[in-house]
Scaffold this active site. Sequence first.
Site, mmCIF file in Angstrom:
data_model
loop_
_atom_site.group_PDB
_atom_site.id
_atom_site.type_symbol
_atom_site.label_atom_id
_atom_site.label_comp_id
_atom_site.label_asym_id
_atom_site.label_seq_id
_atom_site.Cartn_x
_atom_site.Cartn_y
_atom_site.Cartn_z
ATOM 1 N N GLU A 252 42.655 63.966 26.213
ATOM 2 C CA GLU A 252 43.278 63.814 27.520
ATOM 3 C C GLU A 252 44.789 63.694 27.377
ATOM 4 O OE1 GLU A 252 41.777 60.297 29.356
ATOM 5 O OE2 GLU A 252 42.899 58.944 28.062
ATOM 6 N N LYS A 254 48.409 62.263 27.426
ATOM 7 C CA LYS A 254 48.987 60.940 27.170
ATOM 8 C C LYS A 254 50.026 60.665 28.250
ATOM 9 C CE LYS A 254 50.584 57.223 25.072
ATOM 10 N NZ LYS A 254 51.541 56.797 26.122
ATOM 11 N N ARG A 259 51.067 50.290 29.280
ATOM 12 C CA ARG A 259 49.657 49.904 29.211
ATOM 13 C C ARG A 259 49.455 48.654 30.069
ATOM 14 N NH1 ARG A 259 45.751 50.674 25.056
ATOM 15 N NH2 ARG A 259 43.727 49.987 25.864
ATOM 16 N N ARG A 274 49.882 44.885 27.405
ATOM 17 C CA ARG A 274 49.133 44.983 26.147
ATOM 18 C C ARG A 274 49.418 43.795 25.239
ATOM 19 N NH1 ARG A 274 51.176 49.983 22.675
ATOM 20 N NH2 ARG A 274 50.090 48.849 21.040
ATOM 21 N N GLU A 304 47.124 52.851 32.528
ATOM 22 C CA GLU A 304 48.551 53.057 32.302
ATOM 23 C C GLU A 304 49.278 52.973 33.638
ATOM 24 O OE1 GLU A 304 51.158 54.093 28.905
ATOM 25 O OE2 GLU A 304 49.024 53.629 29.069
#
Length: 344
Positions: A252, A254, A259, A274, A304
């Site tokens: 997929e 990016k 994050r 994150r 994201e």
Amino acid sequence: MSETKFSVMVSLFNWMQKSKSSSVKRSKFRKFLDTFCRPNNGDDYFSAIRLILPGLDRERGSYGLREHVLATCLIDALGMSRDSPDSQRLLNWRKGGPRSGAFAGNFSLIAAEVLQQRQGMTSGGLTIKELNELLDRLASSENRSDKTSILSDLIRKTNAQEMKWIIMIILKDLKLGISEKSIFHEFHPDAEDLFNVTCDLKLVCEKLRDRSQRHKRQDIEVGKPVRPQLALRVSNAAAAWKKLHGKEVIVECKFDGDRIQIHKNGANISFFSRNFLNHPEYEHGMSDVIRRNILIDRCILDGEMLVWDASANRFAEFGSNQEIAKAAKEGLDSDRQLCCILTV
């Protein structure tokens, strides 16, 4: 632990850094805990481990000091001219050449060299408790002059070797050559598992202070950050394909954002990075979107956070999230809005 000198921990750091054996590093760390931490005292363990794993400490906020800002604060704390050779070494720490010396690219070692000429090697007797208190103040201070003043206090109470490690703690990169997994395992067999579902280092130290007592596996809890799964870094594409063992894969796009972990607990929406930090600034721009589109009452979403530019019909450049979050909080109209690409 409250009276244990930071110099003891510096000796541990130096010893671990020089040793090439992982098992010896672990045993040295275990001996330190057994010798200087009182049995069944979670505060003792947390006081030490938060300095060894500074990147996992959520109790202390961000210092707001990356290398360049830290360099300017150190220059001011030492009373140096910005144009002096040592000041230029600190400010241009990434660059090689005769001015940088052998440590170009390593800010803490360059800083230690600069400090050694002004501090010497005699320890000021700073305790671990005092260091944690000063670091708490450093993280909570909001302006550069206050941070400079606290760094001045640290310089007065330490020697160059101790300040080198304090700078590494501030930058959250100790380079001890031992993984956090090993640190957790030496502290308690269940420490890593508990941290992964709570992201709370203080809780881990308090709950697992008795190494002989195993801890019942704890479930994930909505509203508390969970350690996200991260991709394994490999050297090149060929190495990545080799890791897949010829299996079929789906690749997929990016998305270049931040994050984010979104916790929906009824009407309450929380956003965590994150690094397990809470990001309430996203609430105004995203909470209603989550409530309208995520119909389940309680869940944890991983994805994201990006900015969608409706006028350009594309995602905005990286680094726009905070600006748009602030605009949403202030109620400003914009063609740009926060959006979240969820990982399935």
